[in-house]
Design a protein around this motif. Sequence first.
Motif, PDB file in Angstrom:
ATOM      1  N   ASN A   4      45.012  28.920  51.615  1.00  0.00           N
ATOM      2  CA  ASN A   4      45.592  29.549  50.427  1.00  0.00           C
ATOM      3  C   ASN A   4      45.712  28.572  49.272  1.00  0.00           C
ATOM      4  N   SER A   5      46.079  27.341  49.613  1.00  0.00           N
ATOM      5  CA  SER A   5      46.217  26.313  48.572  1.00  0.00           C
ATOM      6  C   SER A   5      44.862  26.019  47.925  1.00  0.00           C
ATOM      7  N   LEU A   6      43.810  25.952  48.756  1.00  0.00           N
ATOM      8  CA  LEU A   6      42.468  25.700  48.215  1.00  0.00           C
ATOM      9  C   LEU A   6      42.010  26.857  47.322  1.00  0.00           C
ATOM     10  N   GLU A   7      42.312  28.087  47.756  1.00  0.00           N
ATOM     11  CA  GLU A   7      41.931  29.248  46.951  1.00  0.00           C
ATOM     12  C   GLU A   7      42.654  29.236  45.600  1.00  0.00           C
ATOM     13  N   LYS A   8      43.974  28.925  45.658  1.00  0.00           N
ATOM     14  CA  LYS A   8      44.754  28.868  44.414  1.00  0.00           C
ATOM     15  C   LYS A   8      44.204  27.789  43.468  1.00  0.00           C
ATOM     16  N   GLU A   9      43.902  26.629  44.065  1.00  0.00           N
ATOM     17  CA  GLU A   9      43.359  25.537  43.248  1.00  0.00           C
ATOM     18  C   GLU A   9      42.010  25.915  42.665  1.00  0.00           C
ATOM     19  N   ASN A  10      41.195  26.600  43.477  1.00  0.00           N
ATOM     20  CA  ASN A  10      39.886  27.043  43.022  1.00  0.00           C
ATOM     21  C   ASN A  10      40.012  28.059  41.881  1.00  0.00           C
ATOM     22  N   GLN A  11      40.936  28.969  42.045  1.00  0.00           N
ATOM     23  CA  GLN A  11      41.177  29.967  41.002  1.00  0.00           C
ATOM     24  C   GLN A  11      41.665  29.307  39.711  1.00  0.00           C
ATOM     25  N   GLU A  12      42.535  28.303  39.892  1.00  0.00           N
ATOM     26  CA  GLU A  12      43.062  27.593  38.730  1.00  0.00           C
ATOM     27  C   GLU A  12      41.947  26.840  37.999  1.00  0.00           C
ATOM     28  N   LEU A  13      41.063  26.216  38.792  1.00  0.00           N
ATOM     29  CA  LEU A  13      39.933  25.500  38.182  1.00  0.00           C
ATOM     30  C   LEU A  13      39.001  26.464  37.436  1.00  0.00           C
ATOM     31  N   LYS A  14      38.771  27.633  38.067  1.00  0.00           N
ATOM     32  CA  LYS A  14      37.926  28.636  37.419  1.00  0.00           C
ATOM     33  C   LYS A  14      38.552  29.114  36.105  1.00  0.00           C
ATOM     34  N   ARG A  15      39.861  29.337  36.155  1.00  0.00           N
ATOM     35  CA  ARG A  15      40.554  29.779  34.937  1.00  0.00           C
ATOM     36  C   ARG A  15      40.463  28.716  33.837  1.00  0.00           C
ATOM     37  N   THR A  16      40.674  27.448  34.257  1.00  0.00           N
ATOM     38  CA  THR A  16      40.574  26.341  33.293  1.00  0.00           C
ATOM     39  C   THR A  16      39.171  26.241  32.722  1.00  0.00           C
ATOM     40  N   LEU A  17      38.179  26.428  33.583  1.00  0.00           N
ATOM     41  CA  LEU A  17      36.796  26.377  33.142  1.00  0.00           C
ATOM     42  C   LEU A  17      36.492  27.498  32.150  1.00  0.00           C
ATOM     43  N   ARG A  18      37.005  28.699  32.461  1.00  0.00           N
ATOM     44  CA  ARG A  18      36.785  29.822  31.546  1.00  0.00           C
ATOM     45  C   ARG A  18      37.413  29.540  30.182  1.00  0.00           C
ATOM     46  N   LEU A  19      38.611  28.938  30.214  1.00  0.00           N
ATOM     47  CA  LEU A  19      39.278  28.598  28.947  1.00  0.00           C
ATOM     48  C   LEU A  19      38.462  27.576  28.159  1.00  0.00           C
ATOM     49  N   ILE A  20      37.938  26.577  28.899  1.00  0.00           N
ATOM     50  CA  ILE A  20      37.133  25.542  28.234  1.00  0.00           C
ATOM     51  C   ILE A  20      35.866  26.150  27.648  1.00  0.00           C
ATOM     52  N   VAL A  21      35.199  27.014  28.431  1.00  0.00           N
ATOM     53  CA  VAL A  21      33.976  27.672  27.943  1.00  0.00           C
ATOM     54  C   VAL A  21      34.279  28.559  26.744  1.00  0.00           C
ATOM     55  N   SER A  22      35.407  29.313  26.860  1.00  0.00           N
ATOM     56  CA  SER A  22      35.793  30.197  25.759  1.00  0.00           C
ATOM     57  C   SER A  22      36.088  29.403  24.487  1.00  0.00           C
ATOM     58  N   LYS A  23      36.791  28.267  24.671  1.00  0.00           N
ATOM     59  CA  LYS A  23      37.112  27.423  23.518  1.00  0.00           C
ATOM     60  C   LYS A  23      35.839  26.821  22.927  1.00  0.00           C
ATOM     61  N   ALA A  24      34.922  26.396  23.814  1.00  0.00           N
ATOM     62  CA  ALA A  24      33.656  25.818  23.335  1.00  0.00           C
ATOM     63  C   ALA A  24      32.842  26.861  22.578  1.00  0.00           C
ATOM     64  N   GLU A  25      32.813  28.096  23.104  1.00  0.00           N
ATOM     65  CA  GLU A  25      32.074  29.167  22.422  1.00  0.00           C
ATOM     66  C   GLU A  25      32.707  29.481  21.069  1.00  0.00           C
ATOM     67  N   ARG A  26      34.061  29.489  21.053  1.00  0.00           N
ATOM     68  CA  ARG A  26      34.753  29.753  19.795  1.00  0.00           C
ATOM     69  C   ARG A  26      34.467  28.642  18.779  1.00  0.00           C
ATOM     70  N   ASN A  27      34.511  27.397  19.256  1.00  0.00           N
ATOM     71  CA  ASN A  27      34.210  26.273  18.366  1.00  0.00           C
ATOM     72  C   ASN A  27      32.777  26.332  17.851  1.00  0.00           C
ATOM     73  N   GLU A  28      31.855  26.718  18.749  1.00  0.00           N
ATOM     74  CA  GLU A  28      30.455  26.847  18.336  1.00  0.00           C
ATOM     75  C   GLU A  28      30.300  27.946  17.288  1.00  0.00           C
ATOM     76  N   SER A  29      31.037  29.048  17.501  1.00  0.00           N
ATOM     77  CA  SER A  29      30.995  30.148  16.542  1.00  0.00           C
ATOM     78  C   SER A  29      31.534  29.703  15.185  1.00  0.00           C
ATOM     79  N   ILE A  30      32.634  28.944  15.217  1.00  0.00           N
ATOM     80  CA  ILE A  30      33.227  28.439  13.971  1.00  0.00           C
ATOM     81  C   ILE A  30      32.247  27.516  13.256  1.00  0.00           C
ATOM     82  N   LEU A  31      31.640  26.600  14.038  1.00  0.00           N
ATOM     83  CA  LEU A  31      30.687  25.658  13.439  1.00  0.00           C
ATOM     84  C   LEU A  31      29.472  26.384  12.866  1.00  0.00           C
ATOM     85  N   ASN A  32      29.003  27.423  13.572  1.00  0.00           N
ATOM     86  CA  ASN A  32      27.865  28.197  13.074  1.00  0.00           C
ATOM     87  C   ASN A  32      28.215  28.915  11.774  1.00  0.00           C
TER      88      ASN A  32
END
Length: 378
Positions: A4-32
């Motif tokens: 359960n701990s590994l699943e939670k950590e995995n989910q947390e990493l995925k969520r963090t990754l999605r946030l990073i990707v979303s922020k990167a896409e938003r920044n790319e959109s702003i720069l464009n």
Amino acid sequence: MGLNSLEKENQELKRTLRLIVSKAERNESILNSFFEVELRLLSCGRLSELLELILVDFKALFRLSSVNLILFDPEHAARSLLDEYVPPATGNTLRFVQSQRLLKSIYPNQKMIIGTPSSALKSEAFPVADSPVASCALLPLIRQNCLIGSLHLGSSDASRYTEHVRYDYIQHLASVVSVCIENCINQENLHRLSSIDMLTKVHNRRSFEEEIVRELSRASRSAHSLACLFIDLDHFKMVNDTYGHQTGDRVLRTVGLFLNKQLRKTDTIARYGGEEFAILLPNCDKERALSIAETLRKKLASLIFRDELSRPFRMTTSIGVSLCHPEKNPTTKLEDMAYQLIQAADKAVYNSKDSGRNQVAFMPFPHLEAPKIQADLY
């Protein structure tokens, strides 16, 4: 570590990754979007077009509550290019200053200001805003280490501009705006200088001959007439011979200034030759053109000129008038029509002189055929 701990950590990493990707896409959109805006800024050829992009389009593009601009314009180099431009919320969104005192008080270190503005700063940067300004970016416009203006971006969102975030792209935008403002002013003033007679400050002959084609095109589309007046100063050579060329130059300057003040903004006044001025009167019929010519003749005859010793003298003028209805000559090229209209007005001047000078003469259009090029056959 449990499953359960590994699943939670995995989910947390995925969520963090999605946030990073979303922020990167938003920044790319702003720069464009900033890159597209930069291209639009650089493509502006006129100062009025550039100001419309900054003051109107920026507000919508960047979802701002207010956009204001202050320009340092001590010699009216910018204002002289904006006779027909009306900024939004006149007097508030666009201001001109003749000294750098205000700009230096806003930017003592020439650094941009980000965050919630103080009451004093807000009243200077946003004298009147469509909606409350909760946060802002105040950008100094600098060229060659000199403050040439200030661009104010205001938002009703207090979290939009905070001092905890870097805004390198906004600073770059300010640099681009500074360059574009300077380029537009320089290019337009250079173009204006190339089209102005430096002695009289009215259009020169080349500019007039370009303008008459444009006016004929407009008249053709709107089915309006175009009147052309030629004004020749009577016995001008005698003025130069009697009073000297400096007095002659003063006469020409005075006449140019007088004609500019008498006519509409839509009219075109040019120094066509040595002592000959030409005027275009758009949407003007024969009776009105002749009336304007007669009024100018009388007023010019009443002007008092003075020589280098302040001795007064007067001058008279001979005026030729012609008129064209472009829509009635659909098969004639605009360049040929311009030539014929100029020739008709010029011929009318000679008729006025031949009849005793100090009068107005009319010559119907067309008077002359446009010159034809003949090729020899071998």
